[in-house]
Enzyme design. Structure first.
Site, short mmCIF file in Angstrom:
data_model
loop_
_atom_site.label_atom_id
_atom_site.label_comp_id
_atom_site.label_asym_id
_atom_site.label_seq_id
_atom_site.Cartn_x
_atom_site.Cartn_y
_atom_site.Cartn_z
N CYS A 197 -6.77 -41.67 -12.92
CA CYS A 197 -6.04 -41.88 -11.64
C CYS A 197 -5.45 -40.77 -11.06
O CYS A 197 -5.03 -39.83 -11.64
CB CYS A 197 -4.78 -42.85 -12.11
SG CYS A 197 -3.92 -43.01 -10.23
N CYS A 214 -11.26 -44.03 -3.22
CA CYS A 214 -9.98 -44.38 -3.82
C CYS A 214 -9.50 -43.44 -4.93
O CYS A 214 -10.11 -42.76 -5.34
CB CYS A 214 -10.37 -46.00 -4.57
SG CYS A 214 -11.37 -45.77 -6.05
N CYS A 223 21.59 26.76 -4.19
CA CYS A 223 22.54 27.54 -4.97
C CYS A 223 23.32 26.42 -5.70
O CYS A 223 23.62 25.48 -5.38
CB CYS A 223 23.35 28.10 -4.00
SG CYS A 223 24.94 28.55 -4.79
N CYS A 273 27.52 34.03 -13.64
CA CYS A 273 26.91 35.02 -14.65
C CYS A 273 25.06 34.82 -14.86
O CYS A 273 24.88 33.67 -14.84
CB CYS A 273 27.67 35.06 -15.82
SG CYS A 273 27.21 33.89 -17.14
N HIS A 300 -13.68 4.59 4.21
CA HIS A 300 -13.89 3.13 4.35
C HIS A 300 -14.15 2.66 5.87
O HIS A 300 -14.13 1.60 6.33
CB HIS A 300 -12.39 2.38 4.06
CG HIS A 300 -11.18 3.02 4.72
ND1 HIS A 300 -11.08 3.04 6.10
CD2 HIS A 300 -10.37 4.11 4.30
CE1 HIS A 300 -9.93 3.72 6.40
NE2 HIS A 300 -9.76 4.23 5.39
N CYS A 347 26.66 24.24 -1.34
CA CYS A 347 26.20 25.34 -0.64
C CYS A 347 24.65 24.83 -0.55
O CYS A 347 24.11 24.45 -1.44
CB CYS A 347 26.32 26.71 -1.63
SG CYS A 347 25.38 28.07 -0.70
N CYS A 396 -14.72 -38.22 -13.57
CA CYS A 396 -15.30 -36.46 -13.55
C CYS A 396 -16.76 -36.50 -13.71
O CYS A 396 -17.47 -37.24 -14.50
CB CYS A 396 -14.56 -36.12 -14.74
SG CYS A 396 -14.99 -34.28 -14.81
N CYS A 416 -1.51 -40.42 -10.89
CA CYS A 416 -0.60 -40.27 -11.81
C CYS A 416 -1.17 -39.48 -12.90
O CYS A 416 -0.94 -39.29 -13.88
CB CYS A 416 -0.01 -41.52 -12.41
SG CYS A 416 -1.26 -42.50 -13.26
N CYS A 465 -7.54 2.48 7.91
CA CYS A 465 -6.73 2.43 6.41
C CYS A 465 -5.80 1.24 6.34
O CYS A 465 -5.81 0.78 5.16
CB CYS A 465 -5.63 3.62 6.55
SG CYS A 465 -6.63 5.11 6.94
#
Lengths: 507, 195
Positions: free
Chosen positions: A313, A298, A166, A142, A253, A171, A303, A316, A258
């Protein structure tokens, strides 16, 4: 649909509808594709042009096949908007083509809001009704239900609404734009029109939207004369000023491909090599967290970072004080074996290689980021020159030089992507020479135009600019020549064994 | 906004042919038309024969334009149904849904799916590979699951619940029988018996 098929008989029997999808082109595909790649011609289309182009294709199909324009639209959509292929496929196998596309023949017209002679049960609201709408397949519902169905597709399913079917179970007949427009509300109709347009560009293999934000233009690649399929990168420029690659829609590019750009961007994003190497080779100083590489000697680390000087060390990571005198008792001590050393060397070498290309890539890239600033600076200089007595026209060479500079930098950044993925061979040597030459003149040009106004020598600028442009062209030529040679070699390798089995169909 | 009129209509339609279809539907909450429960009889001649399978059905707000959400509440050993969650892999409950389908037709499709599994589009990979490689073993597992989880409808379930509360099996059965299977009344009587 067609009144007189005999008139339109085709003597080639190349594809039936079922394999039409794969078989994209006519026989010219079997000829040697032309390898020389001139910049491919393209056109920038405004929304009006797009509508016109779409309407022309619909008209062509509708007139040739004597069908409704809305059916022609559905047919075209299922053939990626190749009108000629719709027509030739249709005359070979009309039923097959219609069924595959989900179109009913012209003898079965859609019905919009008619009244049935007998009341029937609407399959959607399950009420007994007489009013109905239906597509050519004759499946009735309808009209209020049909409208609700169409409205739901548009409101909730986005672009997919363009391919809605549909409402009856399994369908495959496609909703036509005529039916949708008759049943939808005004707002839905407007949305649907947008979806149709989007789908047109998305489905059409030679169209792509300009990726610039809020730009409504699309780029149309002009069909190569030999009908060869479109492959690979192609630099296109939209009327809005956006320059991009047609194939991947990213920034232009060239000379990188690409695929190379895609890999490169992934690489830069996760920066994995830096990470790998840091993981394998350094430890953070337990006090100041600076990365520390152990270069030999060693395990007693001191640092060197500015004011840190922490002693620890390596094994460790504990303070060295606790080790003093009894170093070898550090219970986690372990001699690095050969394998590990090799692994470290490899990852370090890979990182250094990557960083070499990356630093140069990013250097040009960040110079480009200042593009607008550079342009503005040149405007200022030209104004300054005018103030010093020269006329405005005289200053324009600076603008042109700036555009050249930007073009060179743009290409240079991607030459590093290209080079990164090149195997170490003769071509790479040659390429890097061309790259070095281009880089040198580009820097010369850059230096010259950045001088204070009174020191800029016009002839020098022009000289550098011309050199840069020529070298840029040389570089692209070298890349293109290499690509052609490689493609030729690949083609020969692929074609020689297969040449006999391939149908030589030049009917 | 879902079509409540249609939903009510569907419900009455479903109730009509209980005998022939082997389907039953109910609404646990009468005020909520969007939540259904259904049972399907295991198809004859399959490992599910004799079982009653409970299905939970949620109707989305834009039903019937959007498919209902269905899942098995009764555990079942079937290639297209998750043995863990009861989630169903069936095209008509997804992209092949059409507003012309109904709950009833969807349930009948489920019944058909139980008769003819589609192992190439599996929901449960373990079950699907067993179904393809070792049909006998699949059948016996599916049968065992049917007997364990799907036999004897709600009664077994109620007994199990009561037993879990710590009552004797026989006592529970008697109590349930006395109150016509009403779990709550049976429980009340059992508790009263304790006191």
């Amino acid at each position: 649909m067609a009144d007189d098929e005999s008139e339109m008989l085709f003597d080639n029997s190349c594809d039936d509808a079922s394999d039409a999808e794969e078989d994209d082109d006519d026989y010219s595909e079997f000829e040697q594709p032309s390898l020389a790649q001139a910049p491919r011609p393209f056109r920038c289309l405004r929304p009006d042009d797009l509508r016109e182009m779409q309407a022309a294709a619909v008209k062509r199909v509708a007139e040739t096949l004597c069908c409704e324009p809305s059916d022609a639209t559905v047919l075209l959509r299922s053939f990626k908007w190749d009108a000629e292929r719709v027509i030739s496929s249709y005359f070979e196998n009309p039923e097959g083509v219609l069924e595959k596309a989900g179109v009913c023949g012209s003898s079965n017209r859609a019905v919009i809001d008619a009244a049935a002679a007998q009341p029937y049960q609407c399959p959607i609201c399950l009420e007994m009704v007489t009013a109905f709408s239906a597509l050519g397949c004759g499946h009735r519902a309808c009209t209020p239900c049909y409208s609700a169905y169409v409205g739901h597709k548009i409101d909730d399913e986005g672009t997919a609404a363009v391919r809605a079917r549909c409402p009856l179970v399994k369908c495959r007949v496609q909703l036509t734009d005529a039916l949708v427009n008759a049943l939808a509300t005004d707002a839905q109709r407007a949305r649907y029109a947008v979806y149709l347009e989007r789908a047109f560009v998305d489905d059409h293999p030679r169209l792509a939207w300009c990726p610039a934000p809020s730009c409504t233009h699309a780029i149309l690649m002009v069909q190569p004369a030999d009908g060869a399929p479109l492959t690979g990168a192609a630099r296109v420029a939209c009327a809005c000023g956006e320059v991009f690659c047609f194939a991947c829609l990213r920034d232009d590019h060239s000379p990188a491909t690409c695929e190379q750009l895609r890999l490169w961007l992934i690489k830069c994003k996760d920066d994995s090599e830096t990470y790998n190497w840091l993981q394998a080779n350094t430890r953070a100083c337990p006090a100041c967290k600076t990365s520390v590489e152990k270069s030999g000697g060693c395990n007693h680390m001191t640092c060197r970072h500015a004011s840190c000087g922490h002693e620890w060390c390596w094994v460790c990571a504990g303070p060295w004080k606790e080790h003093s005198g009894n170093f070898y008792t550090c219970n986690r001590f372990k001699e690095t074996d050969d394998e590990e050393v090799k692994r470290k060397d490899l990852s370090k070498a890979a990182l250094e290689r990557y960083l070499h290309y990356y630093s140069r890539y990013i250097n040009h890239h960040s110079s480009l980021m200042l593009e607008e600033k550079t342009r503005q600076a040149m405007e200022d200089k030209i104004a300054e020159m005018q103030a010093l007595g020269s006329n405005w026209l005289d200053g324009q060479y600076l603008k042109e030089a700036t555009e050249s500079l930007i073009a060179c930098r743009h290409a240079l950044q991607y030459t590093y992507v290209y080079a990164f993925y090149l195997p170490a061979d003769n071509h790479k040597e040659l390429f890097q020479m061309a790259q070095r030459d281009l880089e040198m003149t580009t820097e010369d040009l850059s230096a010259e135009i950045e001088k204070p106004v009174e020191q800029i020598v016009r002839l020098t600028v022009l000289h550098h600019q011309q050199m840069s442009e020529r070298r840029l062209a040389n570089l692209f030529n070298a890349v293109e020549a290499h690509r052609v040679a490689e493609a030729q070699a690949a083609l020969e390798a692929a074609h020689v064994p297969g040449a006999l089995s391939r149908p030589q169909s030049q009917a | 906004m879902s079509d409540l009129k249609r939903i009510r209509k569907e419900f009455t339609e479903c109730k009509k042919d209980l005998e022939t279809s082997g389907l039953d539907v109910s609404m646990p909450d009468e005020s909520n038309l969007l939540h259904w429960k259904a049972t399907i009889k295991g198809p004859v001649g399959t490992p599910y024969e004799g079982g009653i399978f409970r299905i939970d059905i949620q109707l989305p707000s834009d039903y019937p334009f959007v498919p209902p959400k269905m899942k098995y509440e009764t555990r079942i050993w079937h290639p297209n149904i998750s043995s863990e969650s009861g989630a169903i892999c069936l095209d008509i409950l997804k992209n092949e849904w059409s507003p012309a389908l109904t709950i009833r037709t969807a349930l009948l499709s489920l019944q058909a799916l139980m008769s003819a599994p589609e192992p190439d589009d599996p929901q449960d990979a373990v079950v699907a590979s067993q179904y393809k490689k070792n049909t006998a073993e699949f059948s016996s597992t599916a049968k065992y699951w049917t007997e364990t989880y799907a036999s004897g409808s709600n009664e077994d379930d109620a007994i199990r619940k009561l037993v879990e509360m710590g009552f004797e099996v026989d006592v529970c059965k008697r109590a349930l029988k006395q109150f016509g299977g009403d779990e709550n009344k049976a429980l009340d009587s059992l508790l009263a018996g304790l006191a």
